[in-house]
Scaffold this active site. Sequence first.
Site, short mmCIF file in Angstrom:
data_model
loop_
_atom_site.label_atom_id
_atom_site.label_comp_id
_atom_site.label_asym_id
_atom_site.label_seq_id
_atom_site.Cartn_x
_atom_site.Cartn_y
_atom_site.Cartn_z
N GLY A 65 0.78 -1.24 0.00
CA GLY A 65 0.00 0.00 0.00
C GLY A 65 0.81 1.28 0.00
N MET A 75 -3.58 -6.77 -7.28
CA MET A 75 -3.02 -7.90 -8.02
C MET A 75 -4.09 -8.91 -8.43
SD MET A 75 -0.08 -6.65 -7.98
CE MET A 75 0.99 -7.90 -8.64
N ASP A 132 -3.62 -5.08 -18.82
CA ASP A 132 -2.57 -4.05 -18.98
C ASP A 132 -2.54 -3.47 -20.40
OD1 ASP A 132 -1.78 -4.46 -16.33
OD2 ASP A 132 -0.35 -6.01 -16.88
N ASN A 161 1.62 3.03 -2.54
CA ASN A 161 0.96 3.98 -3.45
C ASN A 161 -0.29 4.57 -2.81
OD1 ASN A 161 2.40 4.02 -6.21
ND2 ASN A 161 2.40 1.86 -5.60
N ILE A 173 -6.66 -10.13 -11.85
CA ILE A 173 -7.10 -9.96 -13.24
C ILE A 173 -8.61 -9.76 -13.19
CG2 ILE A 173 -7.43 -11.19 -15.42
CD1 ILE A 173 -4.71 -12.55 -14.88
N LEU A 174 -9.07 -8.70 -13.85
CA LEU A 174 -10.49 -8.35 -13.76
C LEU A 174 -11.24 -8.77 -15.02
CD1 LEU A 174 -9.75 -4.90 -12.21
CD2 LEU A 174 -10.99 -6.75 -11.06
N HIS A 182 0.98 0.27 -13.68
CA HIS A 182 1.77 -0.92 -14.04
C HIS A 182 3.25 -0.51 -14.17
CE1 HIS A 182 2.48 -4.91 -15.54
NE2 HIS A 182 3.28 -4.38 -16.45
#
Length: 183
Positions: free
Chosen positions: A12, A88, A141, A14, A90-91, A105
């Site tokens: 965390g 982290m 990405d 960021n 994948i959506l 990224h």
Amino acid sequence: MKKIAILFSGAGSNLAYILEHLHQKKVEVVLTISNNPNAKGIKYAKKYNIPCVIIDSKAFALREDFDNALVEEIQKHSIDLSVLAGFMRILTPVFTDNIKSINLHPSLLPKFKGLKAIERTYKSDDEFGGVSVHWVNSELDAGEIIVQKQISKVGLSFDEYLEQIKTIEKIALCEAIEKSLLI
Ligand code: GRF
């Protein structure tokens, strides 16, 4: 002030940077979400008294069900933008078709999509590495780039490269948040 949600999975740093530099100055962070109940970053949300909702990705057999839980939580708040900051996961389109979001990224996309981007960039023959912030779409990405920053790898040890990436990614992410809220 525009309202944002921040999604994260781990340390965390960021999230902490956004809270320190943008929160209640340029944007209001009204919600944070972690898919990891043990994420170290949860403490930063607590420090600023911002709700941190844990949606444990391990509790969902299907990606779509996890994504649906994210969407339901985000839609409870009037969020202008969701920010994936070290998130982290994948959506699927369940998320990407319903939530306006940007992702950080740590590579010069379209190079080095996916995991271990910092390590793969460092090991490559490329003279430059960097970070990208892009709109999220259903392809990993691959959405349109909002901000990109590059640094030279020449003469840097891996740890020095990593440290520079961790510095510029925070600046890039804050710039991209402000830029994407103008659209
Ligand atoms: C960052 O390097 C980000 O680029 C990557 O995951 C890391 C998250 O760091 N995708 P933190 O949790 O914000 O400290």
